[in-house]
Scaffold this active site. Structure first.
Site, PDB file in Angstrom:
ATOM      1  N   GLU A 231     -10.621  -1.044  -9.581  1.00 23.58           N
ATOM      2  CA  GLU A 231      -9.996  -0.434  -8.419  1.00 23.58           C
ATOM      3  C   GLU A 231      -9.940   1.079  -8.579  1.00 23.58           C
ATOM      4  O   GLU A 231      -9.518   1.574  -9.634  1.00 23.58           O
ATOM      5  CB  GLU A 231      -8.582  -1.002  -8.219  1.00 23.58           C
ATOM      6  CG  GLU A 231      -8.600  -2.476  -7.874  1.00 23.58           C
ATOM      7  CD  GLU A 231      -7.220  -3.059  -7.599  1.00 23.58           C
ATOM      8  OE1 GLU A 231      -6.206  -2.331  -7.805  1.00 23.58           O
ATOM      9  OE2 GLU A 231      -7.146  -4.217  -7.166  1.00 23.58           O
TER      10      GLU A 231
ATOM     11  N   HIS B  55      -5.316  -2.958  -2.096  1.00 24.48           N
ATOM     12  CA  HIS B  55      -4.183  -3.338  -2.952  1.00 24.48           C
ATOM     13  C   HIS B  55      -2.850  -2.952  -2.297  1.00 24.48           C
ATOM     14  O   HIS B  55      -2.064  -2.161  -2.839  1.00 24.48           O
ATOM     15  CB  HIS B  55      -4.298  -2.679  -4.330  1.00 24.48           C
ATOM     16  CG  HIS B  55      -3.556  -3.447  -5.393  1.00 24.48           C
ATOM     17  ND1 HIS B  55      -3.972  -3.497  -6.701  1.00 24.48           N
ATOM     18  CD2 HIS B  55      -2.421  -4.193  -5.356  1.00 24.48           C
ATOM     19  CE1 HIS B  55      -3.132  -4.221  -7.414  1.00 24.48           C
ATOM     20  NE2 HIS B  55      -2.180  -4.653  -6.613  1.00 24.48           N
TER      21      HIS B  55
END
Length: 539
Positions: A258, A277
């Site tokens: 990420e 997220h």
């Protein structure tokens, strides 16, 4: 005391910290700057971006506690923290509702093709037939992981008319049955699910647990949602199952890396709904997480118990009330043993008498071990790193529980030594919560410990106690209290004197000349472990 906050944190949490400690708020600090500056701080607050590595721990010479304003602690090296006695806390409940609702937001968006329909309409097209979806009602939801978030998802799914079947090897069958959820092996959950949602932590055991063989077990046309952690679902296998048409779609809030690269294959598929997220990204969750992690940091740094320590045994909420007063008692017993009964340590046994929870007994044992090792090893020792330090020294510890036939409040017994010679001390709490010593090396006592004590083991004969008192009086050392324990006349006895000041070595040398005395020891106990104030002691 100083605390560094290395990532964005709600103002409510910063305010809570500033009530008690000096706060440096550096939400954009670089890894190099963190490594350079961490040595200034007793506390560190992070979210998910800051990598708290072993090198950071090593540089954090004053660091006592690290807090994650959220659930997962994947970005914190727990092994390194534990070895250094650094308490790691998180907020296991803070984002439960936010993550649960994000799961349903993605599930509904996936079922009704909402992002695709929004983009189509924004582009000037009216394509009602193209975006026909499916209902959640009457479908089977497979839940992998029945922790806080998974359980909340299961409850809400039932309210939507879904059948819930779950896989969790650690879930209580009785608790699950009460909630109306069916437990099944992972293979059966995969085969039954119309929608599959992941709510497990990322561990070596769960990494890639949903890969090509598992996805092949799912129904053709099933849909997958992951709001837990990237890496639990193998991304290449998921891409293949989606591209081939075996799966109808996937909704992802998390990725293995990420942020994912812009050309990530999953992001190019039309049947994938993806968000950056956002599981904990609600105003309410951010405030709850910020305030709660601040509270835990403050409690640790001000000597109060912390209830969400990741590297200490987790215990039920109802067990804390009984546990907390016993921690200073157990630590006191460890200090007492090291000074009164010194010798080689190979085995440590802690027995907790009473009805206390087993995991609470482990924490009590860690406190006793911390006190025991405080006079044996260099550097700070606490409930977090005491078991690690014991293993490094080759000390084997066992913990057990048993009923207390004397009716005392949770008697704690500490035995230690070698296989050939074990010695012991034990203590309990009075009805007013004060610590009492019950026995030393098998000799019965019932005494209130003091800051400074003088202890001797002798053969029970007339005149010994008087001679000791005379010598202390000649050196103007005042005796505050005296306790004597023995099994019978003429046998082995122990005498413990509470004195107002430490006994100098030259006085000890004179005392050791008293006939029939085997040894004299001085004991100095930390003041915070004595009396009711000790009940506020933390890790």
């Amino acid at each position: 005391m100083k605390v560094l906050v290395s990532e964005p944190l709600a103002e409510e949490g910063l305010a809570r910290l500033r009530e008690h400690v000096e706060v440096d708020y550096e939400p954009h600090i670089t890894p190099a700057e963190l490594l350079e500056r961490i040595g200034e701080y007793e506390g560190l607050v992070v979210r998910s971006a800051t990598q708290v590595t072993a090198a950071v721990m090593e540089a954090g010479r004053r660091l006592r506690v690290g807090g994650r304003a959220g659930v997962g602690v994947n970005n914190i090296d727990l092994e390194a923290a534990t070895a250094r006695g650094i308490v790691v806390v998180n907020v296991p409940d803070g984002n439960t509702i936010a993550a649960c609702e994000q799961t349903f937001a993605l599930m509904l968006a996936l079922a009704r093709n909402l992002p695709q329909a929004v983009n189509s309409l924004a582009a000037g097209r009216w394509e009602r037939e193209k975006f026909t979806g499916v209902e959640l009602y009457g479908k089977t939801l497979g839940v992998v992981g029945l922790g806080r978030i998974g359980t909340e998802v299961a409850k809400r799914a039932q309210a939507l008319g879904m059948t819930v079947v779950a896989f969790d090897p650690y879930a209580s069958p009785a608790q699950v049955a009460k909630a109306g959820i069916s437990l099944a092996p992972l293979e059966e959950v995969l085969a039954a699910a119309d929608f599959l949602t992941i709510h497990a932590p990322l561990t070596p055991q769960t990494r890639n647990m949903i890969s090509a063989p598992q996805l092949a077990m799912m129904k053709r046309g099933a849909r997958v949602i992951n709001c837990a952690r990237g890496g639990i679902i193998n991304e290449q296998a998921l891409y293949d199952a989606l591209a081939s048409g075996h799966l109808a779609g996937a909704a992802l809030d998390v990725f293995e890396k990420e942020p994912p690269p812009a050309d990530h294959p999953l992001l190019r598929l039309p049947n994938v709904v993806a968000t950056p997220h956002l599981g904990a990204s609600t105003v309410e969750a951010q405030i709850v997480c910020a305030v709660e992690v601040a509270e835990q940091i403050v409690r640790c740094l001000t000597g109060q118990p912390v209830r969400n320590a990741v590297n200490l045994p987790a215990i039920p909420e109802q067990a804390w009330e009984e546990l907390l007063p016993l921690l200073p008692l157990a630590e006191l017993l460890g200090y007492l043993f090291t000074q009164a009964l010194p010798g080689p340590l190979e085995v440590v046994e802690v027995v907790v008498h009473g009805s206390i929870d087993g995991r609470a007994a482990d924490i009590i044992a860690n406190a006793a071990l911390a006190g025991l090792l405080s006079g044996v090893v260099e550097g700070p020792v606490n409930q977090v790193n005491a078991p690690v330090l014991a293993r490094q020294k080759g000390i084997h510890m066992t913990v057990s529980r048993m009923g207390d036939q004397e009716g005392r409040t949770s008697l704690v017994e500490l035995r230690a030594g070698t296989a050939g010679r074990m010695r012991s001390v034990s203590g309990y709490l009075s009805p007013t919560g004060q610590p009492r010593i019950a026995e030393i090396d098998g000799l019965p006592l019932d005494m209130a410990p003091a800051r400074h004590m003088l202890m001797d083991f002798h053969q029970d004969r007339p005149g010994i106690i008087g001679r000791v008192g005379t010598i202390l009086g000649e050196h103007r050392i005042n005796i505050a209290a005296m306790y004597v324990g023995r099994h019978g006349p003429g046998g082995e006895a122990v005498m413990v004197l509470s004195v107002d000041s430490p006994v100098p070595e030259h006085v000890l040398a004179e005392l050791r000349q008293v006939p029939a005395v085997h040894q004299f020891r001085t004991v100095t106990l930390p003041e915070h472990l004595l009396g009711s104030r000790g009940a506020r002691r933390s890790a």
